[in-house]
Design a protein around this motif. Sequence first.
Motif, PDB file in Angstrom:
ATOM      1  N   PRO A   1      -3.424  -6.709  14.123  1.00  0.00           N
ATOM      2  CA  PRO A   1      -5.073  -6.924  14.047  1.00  0.00           C
ATOM      3  C   PRO A   1      -5.180  -6.351  12.692  1.00  0.00           C
ATOM      4  O   PRO A   1      -4.726  -5.497  11.832  1.00  0.00           O
ATOM      5  CB  PRO A   1      -5.530  -5.948  14.882  1.00  0.00           C
ATOM      6  N   VAL A   2      -6.550  -7.064  12.008  1.00  0.00           N
ATOM      7  CA  VAL A   2      -6.846  -6.666  10.688  1.00  0.00           C
ATOM      8  C   VAL A   2      -7.156  -5.079  10.566  1.00  0.00           C
ATOM      9  O   VAL A   2      -6.867  -4.532   9.481  1.00  0.00           O
ATOM     10  CB  VAL A   2      -8.212  -7.520  10.323  1.00  0.00           C
ATOM     11  N   TRP A   3      -7.681  -4.608  11.531  1.00  0.00           N
ATOM     12  CA  TRP A   3      -8.250  -3.134  11.649  1.00  0.00           C
ATOM     13  C   TRP A   3      -6.893  -2.223  11.279  1.00  0.00           C
ATOM     14  O   TRP A   3      -6.926  -1.385  10.596  1.00  0.00           O
ATOM     15  CB  TRP A   3      -8.965  -2.795  12.707  1.00  0.00           C
ATOM     16  N   ALA A   4      -5.652  -2.697  11.990  1.00  0.00           N
ATOM     17  CA  ALA A   4      -4.446  -1.861  11.864  1.00  0.00           C
ATOM     18  C   ALA A   4      -3.806  -2.207  10.362  1.00  0.00           C
ATOM     19  O   ALA A   4      -3.397  -1.109   9.769  1.00  0.00           O
ATOM     20  CB  ALA A   4      -3.423  -2.321  12.866  1.00  0.00           C
ATOM     21  N   ARG A   5      -3.914  -3.383   9.816  1.00  0.00           N
ATOM     22  CA  ARG A   5      -3.587  -3.565   8.317  1.00  0.00           C
ATOM     23  C   ARG A   5      -4.382  -2.723   7.435  1.00  0.00           C
ATOM     24  O   ARG A   5      -3.989  -2.117   6.760  1.00  0.00           O
ATOM     25  CB  ARG A   5      -3.769  -5.057   7.982  1.00  0.00           C
ATOM     26  N   ARG A   6      -5.769  -2.743   7.503  1.00  0.00           N
ATOM     27  CA  ARG A   6      -6.644  -1.846   6.791  1.00  0.00           C
ATOM     28  C   ARG A   6      -6.478  -0.529   6.885  1.00  0.00           C
ATOM     29  O   ARG A   6      -6.241   0.414   6.032  1.00  0.00           O
ATOM     30  CB  ARG A   6      -8.113  -2.115   7.012  1.00  0.00           C
ATOM     31  N   ALA A   7      -6.076   0.050   8.072  1.00  0.00           N
ATOM     32  CA  ALA A   7      -5.755   1.586   8.331  1.00  0.00           C
ATOM     33  C   ALA A   7      -4.338   1.863   7.736  1.00  0.00           C
ATOM     34  O   ALA A   7      -4.322   2.970   7.065  1.00  0.00           O
ATOM     35  CB  ALA A   7      -5.696   1.750   9.839  1.00  0.00           C
ATOM     36  N   ALA A   8      -3.432   0.939   7.714  1.00  0.00           N
ATOM     37  CA  ALA A   8      -2.113   1.109   7.163  1.00  0.00           C
ATOM     38  C   ALA A   8      -2.287   1.284   5.520  1.00  0.00           C
ATOM     39  O   ALA A   8      -1.834   2.314   4.768  1.00  0.00           O
ATOM     40  CB  ALA A   8      -1.277  -0.049   7.369  1.00  0.00           C
ATOM     41  N   HIS A   9      -2.946   0.497   4.839  1.00  0.00           N
ATOM     42  CA  HIS A   9      -3.457   0.618   3.408  1.00  0.00           C
ATOM     43  C   HIS A   9      -4.435   1.705   3.254  1.00  0.00           C
ATOM     44  O   HIS A   9      -4.143   2.248   2.096  1.00  0.00           O
ATOM     45  CB  HIS A   9      -4.045  -0.897   2.952  1.00  0.00           C
ATOM     46  N   ALA A  10      -5.158   2.117   4.158  1.00  0.00           N
ATOM     47  CA  ALA A  10      -6.003   3.370   3.855  1.00  0.00           C
ATOM     48  C   ALA A  10      -4.980   4.667   3.943  1.00  0.00           C
ATOM     49  O   ALA A  10      -5.390   5.572   2.996  1.00  0.00           O
ATOM     50  CB  ALA A  10      -6.911   3.555   4.796  1.00  0.00           C
ATOM     51  N   VAL A  11      -4.083   4.665   4.732  1.00  0.00           N
ATOM     52  CA  VAL A  11      -3.107   5.827   4.832  1.00  0.00           C
ATOM     53  C   VAL A  11      -2.392   5.887   3.066  1.00  0.00           C
ATOM     54  O   VAL A  11      -2.371   6.883   2.428  1.00  0.00           O
ATOM     55  CB  VAL A  11      -1.745   5.590   5.418  1.00  0.00           C
ATOM     56  N   ALA A  12      -1.903   4.826   2.570  1.00  0.00           N
ATOM     57  CA  ALA A  12      -1.421   4.841   1.276  1.00  0.00           C
ATOM     58  C   ALA A  12      -2.435   5.194   0.312  1.00  0.00           C
ATOM     59  O   ALA A  12      -2.153   6.042  -0.636  1.00  0.00           O
ATOM     60  CB  ALA A  12      -0.893   3.514   0.913  1.00  0.00           C
ATOM     61  N   LEU A  13      -3.619   4.900   0.179  1.00  0.00           N
ATOM     62  CA  LEU A  13      -4.794   5.156  -0.578  1.00  0.00           C
ATOM     63  C   LEU A  13      -5.039   6.686  -0.428  1.00  0.00           C
ATOM     64  O   LEU A  13      -5.735   7.318  -1.333  1.00  0.00           O
ATOM     65  CB  LEU A  13      -5.938   4.303  -0.473  1.00  0.00           C
ATOM     66  N   CYS A  14      -4.690   7.235   0.932  1.00  0.00           N
ATOM     67  CA  CYS A  14      -5.542   8.632   0.995  1.00  0.00           C
ATOM     68  C   CYS A  14      -4.536   9.498   0.400  1.00  0.00           C
ATOM     69  O   CYS A  14      -5.152  10.867  -0.040  1.00  0.00           O
ATOM     70  CB  CYS A  14      -5.252   8.850   2.657  1.00  0.00           C
TER      71      CYS A  14
END
Length: 181
Positions: free
Chosen positions: A20-33
Amino acid sequence: MDAMTTATAPLPALAPAPTPVWARRAAHAVALCAVPSGLWRIAMAAGVDVGYSDQVLRAVYDIPGWGIAYVVGLSVLAELAALFPLLLVSDRWRPLRPGTLAPLAWTASGVLILVALWQLVVAFTAESQTYLSSGTAQTVWGFAFAPLFAIPALMTAVTWSYAKRHRAGDALGELAARQPV
């Protein structure tokens, strides 16, 4: 006759559902955090005034000295670890079987939750508050490290999505294997 019939031919492995798109965004957000705290640590190692006195830098963090390698190494390791959720949403690269990667991801989520709770305790102890010299330094430190507290929730969501997708794919594969042709 050595030819396989359709009844004995192996069934192709079913691919898991798309991420899902939300899971991809959450995974990228982890890296950015992980980026702000890493940049803050690197600034501290480079000699930028981040609110610690020279005495604290020398006595507590061994900067200048081996503390520089430790702080920069910690920043690099933290960012590499923050890239792990990207493996869970990647459709191109599968380093481990889903049955191996899912328990590893759940373990990582649990550890991250415990680490975040421990860091809250450390952040509000008297000792950690006395190292920073001013309210402004504490505020900057807080803004740099606050995104880290979102990582456990984001990682757990990405892990849940991964496990759900691969559990559904495994169930479909078992169902297809039981169906007569």
